[in-house]
Design an enzyme around this catalytic site. Structure first.
Site, short mmCIF file in Angstrom:
data_model
loop_
_atom_site.label_atom_id
_atom_site.label_comp_id
_atom_site.label_asym_id
_atom_site.label_seq_id
_atom_site.Cartn_x
_atom_site.Cartn_y
_atom_site.Cartn_z
N ASP A 18 89.89 56.86 59.38
CA ASP A 18 89.10 58.05 59.72
C ASP A 18 89.70 59.31 59.10
O ASP A 18 90.92 59.39 58.89
CB ASP A 18 89.05 58.18 61.25
CG ASP A 18 87.95 59.14 61.70
OD1 ASP A 18 86.96 59.31 60.95
OD2 ASP A 18 88.08 59.73 62.78
N ASN A 66 77.41 54.42 61.96
CA ASN A 66 77.47 55.29 60.78
C ASN A 66 76.15 55.30 59.99
O ASN A 66 75.92 56.20 59.18
CB ASN A 66 78.62 54.87 59.83
CG ASN A 66 80.00 55.22 60.34
OD1 ASN A 66 80.98 54.56 59.97
ND2 ASN A 66 80.13 56.25 61.18
N ARG A 69 74.22 58.61 59.93
CA ARG A 69 74.65 59.80 59.17
C ARG A 69 73.56 60.17 58.15
O ARG A 69 72.69 59.36 57.86
CB ARG A 69 75.97 59.51 58.46
CG ARG A 69 77.11 59.35 59.45
CD ARG A 69 78.45 59.30 58.74
NE ARG A 69 79.51 59.16 59.71
CZ ARG A 69 80.79 59.36 59.44
NH1 ARG A 69 81.18 59.70 58.22
NH2 ARG A 69 81.71 59.22 60.38
C1 IPE Z 1 85.00 55.25 62.97
O1 IPE Z 1 85.00 56.56 62.59
C2 IPE Z 1 84.30 54.41 61.94
C3 IPE Z 1 85.03 54.17 60.71
C4 IPE Z 1 86.23 54.60 60.44
C5 IPE Z 1 84.35 53.37 59.74
P1 IPE Z 1 83.86 57.59 63.03
O2 IPE Z 1 84.17 58.87 62.36
O3 IPE Z 1 82.52 57.00 62.76
O4 IPE Z 1 84.06 57.65 64.61
P2 IPE Z 1 83.78 58.84 65.63
O5 IPE Z 1 82.38 59.31 65.37
O6 IPE Z 1 84.80 59.90 65.38
O7 IPE Z 1 83.97 58.22 66.97
C1 IPE Z 2 85.87 57.83 57.90
O1 IPE Z 2 85.87 59.18 57.63
C2 IPE Z 2 84.92 57.05 57.01
C3 IPE Z 2 83.73 56.59 57.69
C4 IPE Z 2 83.46 56.73 58.95
C5 IPE Z 2 82.75 55.90 56.89
P1 IPE Z 2 84.81 60.18 58.28
O2 IPE Z 2 83.66 60.31 57.33
O3 IPE Z 2 84.45 59.79 59.64
O4 IPE Z 2 85.66 61.52 58.26
P2 IPE Z 2 85.71 62.64 59.39
O5 IPE Z 2 86.05 61.95 60.68
O6 IPE Z 2 84.38 63.28 59.42
O7 IPE Z 2 86.80 63.56 58.92
MG MG Z 3 85.21 60.27 61.48
#
Ligand code: IPE
Ligand code: IPE
Ligand code: MG
Length: 241
Positions: A18, A66, A69
């Site tokens: 993350d 995800n 998004r």
């Molecule tokens: C968890 O991260 C999913 C992955 C790392 C693939 P998210 O960014 O989706 O999780 P939340 O929204 O902070 O819980």
């Molecule tokens: C993790 O990074 C990757 C995925 C969840 C696909 P994020 O895209 O969630 O990054 P933050 O949490 O917004 O910084």
């Molecule tokens: Mg994230």
């Protein structure tokens, strides 16, 4: 570099990768640049994990949630996954890594699915390390899917509901094919599981790092493993101190 013991390594490590978006925001770049940088981190951490002798590494790359998004971001993640599977093919095969995937894989774009299936099949006999990509994955969804299978089998008379227990669940959950994770690492500073390996995490040791995934280094992985090695796992039992 923090010192780790060669013995007492976690057998199965899961990583919630993350912080890509925040890394990009800090640099005033768009989120896809963060995901691109995150992909380099994946290469680095896969290499070092294999080198030190981790048997199974499960990477949470894209959650079931995800998909909600913005389309642009989902497209860029799928494009990166496609590129990763193409560019890492040779190294994965040469290094004796077995690639596997868990999650609702039917939802992946066809070209990604094809590359993924081909590389999983081509690497199926490798045994140095199993690298599992959790893609379109949700722990709740995975458990619900197995519950649905059990219900169908009970209705068909091929499964006695009295035989359903935690062992039977574990034997049916795709994410548990490599056993339960010993250590789960989450980067990016949040202290939650976000639907990752919910069943298997029952007795996993958790390590939360403030480091954003694109900057997570070998030394950070060693720090997590050193922390794991300093803990006493009790599995609900009484152990002498
Ligand atoms: C968890 O991260 C999913 C992955 C790392 C693939 P998210 O960014 O989706 O999780 P939340 O929204 O902070 O819980
Ligand atoms: C993790 O990074 C990757 C995925 C969840 C696909 P994020 O895209 O969630 O990054 P933050 O949490 O917004 O910084
Ligand atoms: Mg994230």
């Amino acid at each position: 570099m923090p010192l780790i013991e060669a013995r007492n390594l976690p057998r199965h490590v899961g990583i919630i990768m993350d912080g890509n978006g925040r890394w990009a925001e800090r640099r005033r770049e768009d989120r896809s640049a963060g995901h691109r940088a995150g992909s380099s981190s994946v290469r680095r951490i896969v290499r070092v994990s294999r080198r030190i002798g981790i048997e199974a590494l499960t990477l949470y790359a894209f959650s079931f949630q995800n998909w909600a998004r913005p389309g642009e971001e989902v497209d860029s993640l799928m494009a990166l996954l496609h590129d990763y599977l193409l560019s890492e093919r040779a190294e994965i095969l040469e290094q004796g890594i077995r690639l596997a995937a868990v999650g609702e894989l039917d939802s992946l774009p066809e070209p990604v699915r094809m590359l993924l299936d081909a590389l999983c099949a081509a690497s199926a006999h490798n045994s140095r390390m199993t690298l599992t990509l959790a893609l379109s994955y949700g722990g709740q969804e995975e458990i619900a899917c197995v519950a649905r299978q059990f219900a169908r089998e009970a209705r068909a008379g091929t499964l006695d509901p009295e035989h359903i227990d935690a062992h039977l669940f574990a034997s049916r959950l795709p994410s548990q094919r490599v056993g339960a994770p010993d250590l789960i690492i989450r980067t990016g500073g949040e202290t939650r599981l976000s639907n990752f390996l919910l069943f298997g995490s029952a007795y996993a040791e958790l390590f939360f790092s403030d480091r954003l995934w694109p900057e997570f280094s070998e030394a950070d992985l060693f720090e997590a493993i050193a922390s794991y090695q300093g803990r006493q796992r009790r599995f609900g039992q009484v152990v002498e101190y």
